[in-house]
Design a protein around this motif. Sequence first.
Motif, PDB file in Angstrom:
ATOM      1  N   TYR A 159       1.079  -1.191  -0.017  1.00 20.66           N
ATOM      2  CA  TYR A 159       0.050  -0.109  -0.076  1.00 20.66           C
ATOM      3  C   TYR A 159       1.065   1.187  -0.039  1.00 20.66           C
ATOM      4  CZ  TYR A 159      -2.986   3.598   2.035  1.00 20.66           C
ATOM      5  OH  TYR A 159      -3.629   5.005   1.862  1.00 20.66           O
ATOM      6  N   GLU A 160       1.958   1.196   0.920  1.00 22.20           N
ATOM      7  CA  GLU A 160       2.704   2.327   0.959  1.00 22.20           C
ATOM      8  C   GLU A 160       3.500   2.749  -0.477  1.00 22.20           C
ATOM      9  OE1 GLU A 160       5.476   1.768   4.169  1.00 22.20           O
ATOM     10  OE2 GLU A 160       3.788   1.959   5.696  1.00 22.20           O
ATOM     11  N   THR A 161       3.877   1.954  -1.112  1.00 18.62           N
ATOM     12  CA  THR A 161       4.406   1.942  -2.395  1.00 18.62           C
ATOM     13  C   THR A 161       3.799   2.221  -3.568  1.00 18.62           C
ATOM     14  OG1 THR A 161       4.905  -0.307  -2.729  1.00 18.62           O
ATOM     15  CG2 THR A 161       6.642   0.781  -1.552  1.00 18.62           C
ATOM     16  N   LEU A 162       2.337   1.756  -3.478  1.00 23.85           N
ATOM     17  CA  LEU A 162       1.716   1.795  -4.706  1.00 23.85           C
ATOM     18  C   LEU A 162       0.349   2.761  -4.409  1.00 23.85           C
ATOM     19  CD1 LEU A 162       1.274  -2.146  -5.307  1.00 23.85           C
ATOM     20  CD2 LEU A 162       2.688  -0.337  -6.597  1.00 23.85           C
ATOM     21  N   HIS A 163      -0.194   2.717  -3.362  1.00 23.63           N
ATOM     22  CA  HIS A 163      -1.516   3.734  -3.477  1.00 23.63           C
ATOM     23  C   HIS A 163      -1.514   4.781  -2.321  1.00 23.63           C
ATOM     24  CE1 HIS A 163      -3.215   1.016  -6.267  1.00 23.63           C
ATOM     25  NE2 HIS A 163      -2.853  -0.255  -5.413  1.00 23.63           N
ATOM     26  N   MET A 164      -0.480   4.960  -1.543  1.00 21.49           N
ATOM     27  CA  MET A 164      -0.783   5.623  -0.199  1.00 21.49           C
ATOM     28  C   MET A 164      -0.824   7.021  -0.489  1.00 21.49           C
ATOM     29  SD  MET A 164       1.718   5.897   3.181  1.00 21.49           S
ATOM     30  CE  MET A 164       3.158   6.836   2.365  1.00 21.49           C
ATOM     31  N   SER A 165      -2.015   7.697  -0.067  1.00 28.02           N
ATOM     32  CA  SER A 165      -2.526   9.071  -0.097  1.00 28.02           C
ATOM     33  C   SER A 165      -3.554   9.469   0.715  1.00 28.02           C
ATOM     34  CB  SER A 165      -2.758   9.417  -1.629  1.00 28.02           C
ATOM     35  OG  SER A 165      -3.979   8.509  -2.135  1.00 28.02           O
ATOM     36  N   ASP A 166      -3.621  10.750   0.998  1.00 27.74           N
ATOM     37  CA  ASP A 166      -5.071  11.179   1.636  1.00 27.74           C
ATOM     38  C   ASP A 166      -6.381  10.696   0.880  1.00 27.74           C
ATOM     39  OD1 ASP A 166      -3.032  12.154   3.339  1.00 27.74           O
ATOM     40  OD2 ASP A 166      -3.313  14.017   2.840  1.00 27.74           O
ATOM     41  N   ALA A 167      -6.394  10.921  -0.238  1.00 25.74           N
ATOM     42  CA  ALA A 167      -7.475  10.473  -0.895  1.00 25.74           C
ATOM     43  C   ALA A 167      -7.940   9.031  -0.979  1.00 25.74           C
ATOM     44  CB  ALA A 167      -7.520  11.095  -2.266  1.00 25.74           C
ATOM     45  N   PHE A 168      -6.994   8.042  -0.793  1.00 28.37           N
ATOM     46  CA  PHE A 168      -7.147   6.607  -0.886  1.00 28.37           C
ATOM     47  C   PHE A 168      -6.563   5.966   0.449  1.00 28.37           C
ATOM     48  CE2 PHE A 168      -6.249   2.635  -3.430  1.00 28.37           C
ATOM     49  CZ  PHE A 168      -7.721   2.309  -3.514  1.00 28.37           C
ATOM     50  N   SER A 169      -7.332   5.824   1.328  1.00 26.16           N
ATOM     51  CA  SER A 169      -6.732   5.201   2.677  1.00 26.16           C
ATOM     52  C   SER A 169      -6.563   3.744   2.320  1.00 26.16           C
ATOM     53  CB  SER A 169      -7.923   5.553   3.778  1.00 26.16           C
ATOM     54  OG  SER A 169      -8.978   4.801   3.429  1.00 26.16           O
ATOM     55  N   PHE A 170      -5.901   3.227   3.579  1.00 28.55           N
ATOM     56  CA  PHE A 170      -5.481   1.959   3.677  1.00 28.55           C
ATOM     57  C   PHE A 170      -6.800   0.816   3.834  1.00 28.55           C
ATOM     58  CE2 PHE A 170      -4.475  -2.087   6.041  1.00 28.55           C
ATOM     59  CZ  PHE A 170      -3.638  -2.566   5.142  1.00 28.55           C
ATOM     60  N   SER A 171      -7.525   1.570   4.589  1.00 28.87           N
ATOM     61  CA  SER A 171      -8.686   0.709   4.811  1.00 28.87           C
ATOM     62  C   SER A 171      -9.483   0.697   3.450  1.00 28.87           C
ATOM     63  CB  SER A 171      -9.692   1.205   5.784  1.00 28.87           C
ATOM     64  OG  SER A 171      -9.901   2.703   5.710  1.00 28.87           O
ATOM     65  N   SER A 172      -9.482   1.668   2.792  1.00 26.79           N
ATOM     66  CA  SER A 172     -10.351   1.587   1.199  1.00 26.79           C
ATOM     67  C   SER A 172      -9.808   0.785   0.444  1.00 26.79           C
ATOM     68  CB  SER A 172     -10.400   3.056   0.782  1.00 26.79           C
ATOM     69  OG  SER A 172     -10.978   4.043   1.479  1.00 26.79           O
ATOM     70  N   TRP A 173      -8.511   0.645   0.405  1.00 27.68           N
ATOM     71  CA  TRP A 173      -7.655  -0.222  -0.313  1.00 27.68           C
ATOM     72  C   TRP A 173      -8.144  -1.679   0.017  1.00 27.68           C
ATOM     73  CZ3 TRP A 173      -3.139  -3.086   0.779  1.00 27.68           C
ATOM     74  CH2 TRP A 173      -2.672  -3.780  -0.389  1.00 27.68           C
ATOM     75  N   GLN A 174      -8.073  -1.939   1.258  1.00 27.72           N
ATOM     76  CA  GLN A 174      -8.200  -3.249   1.885  1.00 27.72           C
ATOM     77  C   GLN A 174      -9.738  -3.672   1.472  1.00 27.72           C
ATOM     78  OE1 GLN A 174      -6.536  -5.682   4.084  1.00 27.72           O
ATOM     79  NE2 GLN A 174      -5.030  -4.800   2.671  1.00 27.72           N
ATOM     80  N   ALA A 175     -10.664  -2.762   1.507  1.00 30.00           N
ATOM     81  CA  ALA A 175     -11.885  -3.049   1.338  1.00 30.00           C
ATOM     82  C   ALA A 175     -12.150  -3.512  -0.295  1.00 30.00           C
ATOM     83  CB  ALA A 175     -12.917  -1.899   1.645  1.00 30.00           C
ATOM     84  N   ILE A 176     -11.269  -2.798  -0.977  1.00 29.75           N
ATOM     85  CA  ILE A 176     -11.378  -3.507  -2.360  1.00 29.75           C
ATOM     86  C   ILE A 176     -10.984  -4.675  -2.786  1.00 29.75           C
ATOM     87  CG2 ILE A 176     -10.711  -2.796  -4.799  1.00 29.75           C
ATOM     88  CD1 ILE A 176     -10.904   0.184  -4.127  1.00 29.75           C
ATOM     89  N   VAL A 177      -9.457  -4.790  -2.168  1.00 29.79           N
ATOM     90  CA  VAL A 177      -9.030  -6.318  -2.648  1.00 29.79           C
ATOM     91  C   VAL A 177      -9.342  -7.470  -1.803  1.00 29.79           C
ATOM     92  CG1 VAL A 177      -6.951  -4.868  -3.291  1.00 29.79           C
ATOM     93  CG2 VAL A 177      -7.114  -5.502  -0.896  1.00 29.79           C
ATOM     94  N   THR A 178     -10.065  -7.280  -0.759  1.00 33.09           N
ATOM     95  CA  THR A 178     -10.670  -8.299   0.159  1.00 33.09           C
ATOM     96  C   THR A 178     -12.084  -8.657  -0.177  1.00 33.09           C
ATOM     97  OG1 THR A 178     -11.132  -6.916   1.914  1.00 33.09           O
ATOM     98  CG2 THR A 178      -9.060  -7.743   1.756  1.00 33.09           C
TER      99      THR A 178
END
Length: 789
Positions: free
Chosen positions: A144-163
Motif C-alpha cells: 500500500y505504501e509503495t503503490l497507493h498511499m495518499s490522503d484521497a485513498f486510505s489503507f482501509s479503502s484499499w483493503q475493502a477493495i482487494v478483500t
Amino acid sequence: MRNKIFINGQSIVLTWMISYIVILLLPVAIGLLLYMESSKTLKEEIQQANDSLLKQVREIMDNQFKTMEQLNFEITWNVSVQELLYSNKYDAFPKEYRYDAYQIARILSMYKTSYPLIDSFYIYLNKDQSAILPTTVRTNSFAYETLHMSDAFSFSSWQAIVTRSNFKGFIPMYRIGDDNKLRKTVAYISTYPEEHNKPLATNVIMVDQSRIIGAIQNMEIFNKGHVLILNNENQILASNSTDSLPTDFPFDQLDSSSNFYYTDSSGEKYEVFNIQSPRSKLKYVSMMPSTVYWKKAAHIRNLTYLSMAISLLGGGILTYVFLRRNYNPVRRLVHAFSKKQTLQSSKRYNEFHFLQEAVDSTLIEIADFKNKMEQQRHIVRSHFIEKLLKGKLDSQIPIDEALTTFEMKLDRQDFAVMLFVVDKSEPFFERINHTPEGDKWKLLQFIIMNVVEELLSERHRGYAAEIDDTLACLVNLTMEDGYSSKLELLRIADKAQTFLSSTYDINLTISISSIHERIADVPQAFLEALDSMAFKLVMGGPEILSYDDLQANVTCESNSGYYYPAQIEQQFMYAVKLGELEEAQMILTEIMNKNFDNPGISVSLTKCLMLNLVTTMMKSISETGDIQESFFIRNPKLLDRLLCSKTVQDMQLQLSDMLEQVCVFTSAKRQHTISLTRQKALQQLVNEVTAYIEHNYTDANLNVTMIGSHFNRKATYLSKLFKDYVGEGLLDRINKVRIEKSKLLLGRQEQSVGDAAYGVGFNDINAFIRVFKKVEGITPGKYKELIEK
C-alpha cells in the motif's frame, strides 16, 4: 353610395386587406419554418458529431479495457497461480509457498513486457496478506505504501477493495507512479472464487487516466464541455474535468435515454449525450453547455427576425397602394348597378355580393323559365308519342305540324316499335340512398330513355315515352342496301341491354315489332311489340324477342298435347325412388327439351305437364314407405310455390328444386332400409359363429381359419366383421369360451390343471396357463386353490 359601402364592415376593402395581409404573412411563416428546420438540422448535426466522437472514444477505450481483461485472464488461468492458490502441497511443504510466490513474480515481469500499455498490476493474496508484483513480493502494508498511499485513498479503502468477494469490474483508484507522484488511475478488479467462504486472491490491473484523457481532449476541443467515463455503479473512471458530477445528476436517465437536458444547481443548462459499451458495461457521457449548443442557432434566429421586420414594413406600404388603386373600378360598377337593382334582403352585402345578387337574380329567372318550358315540352311530347303509338291522334292537327312543334323528324324509310320492361331493379335502387321511391323510378326511366335514344341517334331516329308500366320507343330507320332492319334493331337492343346491365345494374326484357314502311302502321307495330312482350313474360325465352321470330316459331298444338310417354315416366319414377338425382335430372331435362325447344305448347298444357311430373314423384315416394311419412305431407309449400308460378322458367325452377329435395328424401330412406337389412344379416352371422364356437371349443384344431372355411368366408374378413359388431376378435372369443369352460372343470376336485387344459382344446399346458392368466388375471393353479378353500 361610396361612403356608405366603404364604411360597411363587410366591404370588399376589408376582404382585400385580409387577403393582402395573408399573402404578406406567407414569407414570414416561411421564414419561421426555415428557422425551425435549420435549428433542427443544426441540433441533429451537433448530436451526430457528439455521438460520432463518443463512439471513437468508446472504440479506443474499449480496446484498452479489453487489454486489461486479457491480462487478467492470462494471470488468473496461469498454471503457477492456480497451483499457488488451490494446491494442497503446501500443507506438506510450507516453505515452498514463498518460493512459488517469487516464481509468480518473475512470470508477472514477463507479462509487464508483453503489455506495455498497462501501467501497473499485481495479485493480492488474502492467505498471507501480501501482494505479488512483477519481480517482487511485498506485504500488504508495504505494498500500500509503495503503490497507493495518499490522503484521497486510505489503507482501509484499499483493503475493502482487494478483500471483497465475487467482484469483477472497473473502479477509480489512485496510484503512485515511478516518479513518486500520485496519479488517478482506472483499475480492473477481479477476485478469485472463494474457498471455505473466504476470498483467496484479487487481481488488480491499472491504467493511468493520462492515457485516457488524450482521447477525451478531442471532445473538449469540439464542444467545450465535459466528457466522462462511468462504470456500472456510476463512478467516474475518467474525466476531462477535475469537477465531479453533482449529487442531483439524473443517473437513471442514462439507461433510458441517449440525449436529455440537465440543469445544475447554479442554473447552468447542459445537453447530455451518452452511449454504453456493449462489452464492458461502461458509460461514455458528454455534457455540453446549452449556450454553446445554441450559439449558431441564435445567429440564424436574429437573421430571421430582421427579414420578417423588413417584409412586414415593405408589404404594409404596398398593400395600401394596391388596395386604393384596385377599389376605384369596383366602386364605379356598384354605383352603376345600384340605380337599377334593389336589394330584397336587409342583410348587408359587400360590393361583390351586391353585383353577384344582381346578376344571379336575372340568370335564375331565365333558367327557371327555360326549365319549365323544357318540362312542359317533354310531357306534351310524351303524350303525343303515346297517342301516335295507340293510333289516337287528333285528326284536326296535321301530323307534320305536330312533329315540327316537338322537334321530331320521321323522314326515314322504315318504322318499328321497341318495348322495354325492367326485370330486376333492386340492385339499382340499393345504390341510390335518401331518395323517395317514386323519384327512383323516374330516374330509372330517364336513364333507359336517354340511353336508347342516344344509341338510335348514331344512325337512325328514336323517340321514347312512358306508356302504362312499360317504356316504348318509336324507331325511324334508314338502311343501306344489303342490310337488314331487323338485325339492326336486334343489335341496338343487345347493345342497350348490355350497357344498362353492366353500368347501372338495370336488367331489361325487350320486344321488337315487325318493320313497317308507313307512319300510319305505327299502331300496328305497337300491338306487335305488346304481343311479343306478353308471350315472353308468360312463356319465357330470350331476353330480346322479335315479333317476326315469334311468328316463325309458332306451331299448332299437337294432338298428343305434350311429350311424356309411359316408358319415360317409368324410368323417371325408378330414378326418383332410388334417389338417383343425376339420373332423374337427366330424364327431367330430356322431357323439358322435348316440350319447350320450340314454343308450340300452351300455358295450360305446360301446367298440366308440371302437375303430371309432380304426381310421378308422389307415386315414387309412396312406394318407399308409409304415406304419413310422405315428403309432400311434411312440405306442403313446395306444391303451392309451383302452382303460383307465372312463367315456364319459374315452373322449371320450382320443379328442379322439388326433385332435388325428393331425391335426397328417397335416398336417405333407401340407405336406412339397406342399413337395417345389413345389421340383421350381420347379427344372424354373429349368432351362428358364436354357436359354432360353443359347440366345437373342445376341438384342438378350432381357430379363425377353421371357422372361415366352415362359413365359406375369408378368415380375416370374417374376423373383422365379428370384431366390428361384437367388439372383440374371433380368437379372443374362442379363448374366452375355453377359459369359461375350464373354470367349470377346475371346480371339480378330481380334475387337475392339465386335465382342464386338454378338456377345453389346449394341447400345450403352458399355453393354457398363459391364456388363463391373461383372461382371469391369475394362474389356473391359483384359481383352483381359491375354489377349494
